[in-house]
Design a protein around this motif. Structure first.
Motif, PDB file in Angstrom:
ATOM      1  N   ASN A 256      10.809  42.063   1.834  1.00 21.06           N
ATOM      2  CA  ASN A 256      10.458  41.908   3.251  1.00 21.06           C
ATOM      3  C   ASN A 256       9.563  40.703   3.516  1.00 21.06           C
ATOM      4  OD1 ASN A 256      10.256  45.500   4.049  1.00 21.06           O
ATOM      5  ND2 ASN A 256      12.008  44.163   3.704  1.00 21.06           N
ATOM      6  N   SER A 257       8.747  40.338   2.530  1.00 23.29           N
ATOM      7  CA  SER A 257       7.852  39.185   2.703  1.00 23.29           C
ATOM      8  C   SER A 257       8.577  37.855   2.581  1.00 23.29           C
ATOM      9  CB  SER A 257       6.733  39.231   1.659  1.00 23.29           C
ATOM     10  OG  SER A 257       7.260  39.003   0.355  1.00 23.29           O
ATOM     11  N   GLY A 258       9.791  37.873   2.004  1.00 22.14           N
ATOM     12  CA  GLY A 258      10.545  36.647   1.776  1.00 22.14           C
ATOM     13  C   GLY A 258      10.313  36.031   0.413  1.00 22.14           C
ATOM     14  N   GLU A 259       9.382  36.580  -0.364  1.00 20.42           N
ATOM     15  CA  GLU A 259       9.129  36.074  -1.713  1.00 20.42           C
ATOM     16  C   GLU A 259      10.378  36.172  -2.583  1.00 20.42           C
ATOM     17  OE1 GLU A 259       6.505  37.198  -5.712  1.00 20.42           O
ATOM     18  OE2 GLU A 259       6.153  38.289  -3.836  1.00 20.42           O
TER      19      GLU A 259
ATOM     20  N   THR B  44      13.372  35.357  -2.001  1.00 14.48           N
ATOM     21  CA  THR B  44      14.206  34.157  -1.953  1.00 14.48           C
ATOM     22  C   THR B  44      13.827  33.151  -3.032  1.00 14.48           C
ATOM     23  OG1 THR B  44      14.755  34.363   0.396  1.00 14.48           O
ATOM     24  CG2 THR B  44      14.850  32.160  -0.543  1.00 14.48           C
TER      25      THR B  44
ATOM     26  N   ASP C  50      18.353  43.100   4.232  1.00 18.65           N
ATOM     27  CA  ASP C  50      17.379  42.019   4.054  1.00 18.65           C
ATOM     28  C   ASP C  50      17.577  41.349   2.693  1.00 18.65           C
ATOM     29  OD1 ASP C  50      15.200  40.323   4.201  1.00 18.65           O
ATOM     30  OD2 ASP C  50      13.688  41.906   4.203  1.00 18.65           O
TER      31      ASP C  50
ATOM     32  N   GLN D 233      19.102  37.446   2.092  1.00 17.42           N
ATOM     33  CA  GLN D 233      18.357  36.440   1.326  1.00 17.42           C
ATOM     34  C   GLN D 233      19.170  35.962   0.125  1.00 17.42           C
ATOM     35  OE1 GLN D 233      14.007  36.944   0.724  1.00 17.42           O
ATOM     36  NE2 GLN D 233      14.211  38.779   1.994  1.00 17.42           N
TER      37      GLN D 233
ATOM     38  N   PRO E   5       8.692  36.122  10.838  1.00 19.94           N
ATOM     39  CA  PRO E   5       9.085  36.219   9.419  1.00 19.94           C
ATOM     40  C   PRO E   5       9.783  37.525   9.073  1.00 19.94           C
ATOM     41  CG  PRO E   5       6.721  36.571   9.651  1.00 19.94           C
ATOM     42  CD  PRO E   5       7.221  36.156  11.003  1.00 19.94           C
ATOM     43  N   ASN E   6       9.784  38.484   9.995  1.00 23.60           N
ATOM     44  CA  ASN E   6      10.450  39.758   9.736  1.00 23.60           C
ATOM     45  C   ASN E   6      11.954  39.693   9.985  1.00 23.60           C
ATOM     46  OD1 ASN E   6       8.127  41.517   9.123  1.00 23.60           O
ATOM     47  ND2 ASN E   6       7.502  41.021  11.202  1.00 23.60           N
TER      48      ASN E   6
ATOM     49  N   LYS F  81      15.720  37.909   9.219  1.00 25.48           N
ATOM     50  CA  LYS F  81      16.551  37.099   8.331  1.00 25.48           C
ATOM     51  C   LYS F  81      17.950  37.093   8.939  1.00 25.48           C
ATOM     52  CE  LYS F  81      13.126  37.807   5.204  1.00 25.48           C
ATOM     53  NZ  LYS F  81      12.618  39.120   5.589  1.00 25.48           N
TER      54      LYS F  81
END
Length: 491
Positions: A248-251, A253, A320, A324, A401-402, A404
């Protein structure tokens, strides 16, 4: 009187301003139709292994009606990519291959894939293919594995088998290779030579190294595979079971890209298994809840179950992760897993609860377990409308940022998907300078309270016959922990 009029005028404009502000989008999703991330997407799908059937207390079989139910549900999903794992040693008797043993268990799976043009990864879990204590490969078994593959591909005609995965997750201490790269490489190389001796290399290539990763610290398994196995590997792959906070934080990716960057140009990399485990400190409360739920479920393995498959949020979280993965340049993803009834842990009747359902629910595990769980619909939308051969376009998301998003196309048809993993409904402005006007668009909304369902497994669009011109911008509202899909694929 003038003061009253002035106050009313000021109040009017204040209210108008508030209403106008509330109508403004929270974020912008911009599709760049001219920038292609992936020219030839393989597809998405699910892990579908032969069923366990022996559950200790009871031996079961899958009825014709249940096989048909499985086929019908999968037909809604339209999987393009399916992984099937076996132990070749289960069909070896006294050193001799017995091809027909347990054939009735794998045949319906491969027959489905063959009839629907699904690309299959067939693989061996690794039982007795190597001996990690003596650091040796088991040549006798590694000779018979290609012969069993030859039986399936050439004698039975399962040309749907495109790839072979020799030994599951070889970098794990739980694997037969016990984290030993050289041992796995030797086994894969030996298997490949035997495959070539049967001229099967023209039809099937290796998929590997099939490693399970949580961070970017195992990329050497990819780089070493490139160096040591070369053209034998047709598709590279990894498995991920990330924590919710990581995705969820995008880390997530940046972790994915580290492995993609090690793959040679022109070769695809896929996600061979994907699911969620609450391994990070920030997700400790979720982990505790997961254990609590598993303990309360009579047939759930406490050690290896994902009890949030019953919750809508698991569908948006998997969306999500998949979005990603797609945007990181991967060419396919396989969800772990189709059906609880495939695998047990701890003891024979303690199942790995990870599936879209349990097809033997009515027969043994509880009638409600046979029902379709919510996350099936989220995964299905992103499988059904990402056909094999699709192009993946670049999408930018600004303001939240939530969110995608992905955009894909094939043969003049398109799909745009946006996931919102926040706890709040979100307004999104959709825009594009170069996407053509899309006609006959269907709108699907995946979120609790928003699904339009029909019958056993069908999800209907929330809206149809939409004309979508992103050059004029469009505002959409995505529910909390929800997935929006807009598509004019005509199925």
């Amino acid at each position: 009187m003038r003061q009253i009029v002035l106050k009313l005028t000021v109040s009017f404009w204040l209210v108008t301003a508030v209403i106008s502000c509330s109508a403004l989008p929270d974020a912008t999703v911009a599709v760049d139709n001219n920038t292609i991330i992936n020219e030839n997407y393989i597809g998405n799908g699910v892990q579908w292994d032969p069923y366990q059937l022996d559950y200790g207390e009871k031996q079961l079989s899958i009825s014709k009606s249940d096989w048909q139910k499985l086929y019908d549900r999968l037909d809604f999903m339209k999987p393009q990519f399916i992984r099937v794992m076996i132990n070749t040693t289960s069909v070896i008797e006294n050193g001799t291959l017995n091809e027909t043993k347990n054939y009735q268990n794998i045949a319906p799976i491969l027959e489905y894939c063959q009839s629907r043009n699904v690309k299959v990864v067939l693989g061996d879990w690794g039982d007795r293919m190597v001996n990690s204590k003596t650091n040796t490969i088991t040549e006798a078994n590694l000779k018979l594995a290609p012969k069993y593959l030859d039986f399936l591909v050439n004698q039975k005609g399962f040309s749907c088998i495109h790839y072979y995965n020799m030994i599951n997750e070889p970098n794990g201490f739980w694997s037969s290779t016990d984290e030993n790269y050289e041992l796995w490489k030797n086994a894969a190389s030996y298997f490949w030579l035997e495959l070539k001796a049967l001229n099967l290399d023209k039809k099937v290539s290796l998929l590997g190294p099939d490693i399970a990763i949580w961070k970017a610290d195992k990329v050497d398994w990819i780089s070493n595979s490139v160096k040591d196995l070369g053209d034998a590997i047709g598709v590279y792959d990894i498995h991920t079971y990330p924590s919710k906070i990581t995705v969820n934080s995008g880390e997530y990716t940046s972790i994915l890209k580290a492995y993609k960057n090690e793959v040679p140009p022109g070769k695809p990399i896929v996600m061979g298994e994907i699911g969620f485990k609450f391994v990070e400190k920030q997700d400790e409360a979720l982990m505790n809840e997961n254990i609590k739920r598993a303990k309360a479920k009579p047939y759930a393995s406490v050690e290896d179950s994902q009890m949030f498959v019953y919750d809508y949020v698991y569908g948006s979280d998997m969306a999500d992760a998949l979005i990603q993965t797609i945007n990181a340049g991967y060419s396919g993803s396989v969800a772990w897993m189709l059906d609880d009834a495939m695998h047990a842990k701890e003891q024979k009747n303690k199942l790995k609860v990870w599936g879209f359902w349990n097809i033997l629910g009515e027969e043994y595990f509880g009638k409600s377990e046979e029902e379709v769980r919510p996350w099936f619909y989220a995964w299905s939308l992103l499988t059904k409308y990402m056909p094999s051969g699709a192009k993946v376009h670049h999408v930018s998301v600004e303001g939240n940022p939530n969110l995608k998003a992905i955009s894909v196309s094939k043969d003049g048809k398109n799909m745009i998907a946006i996931v919102n993993v926040s706890h709040q409904e979100t307004k999104v402005k959709l825009t594009s300078q170069n996407m053509p006007v899309l006609n006959q668009v269907k709108k699907f909304v995946y979120a609790k309270g928003h699904l339009k369902l029909e019958g056993d497994h069908n999800m209907l669009p929330n809206q149809t016959n939409i004309s979508l011109d992103l050059k004029k911008n469009k505002t959409e509202t995505i529910p909390a922990e929800g997935l929006l899909v807009l598509t004019n694929f005509d199925y």
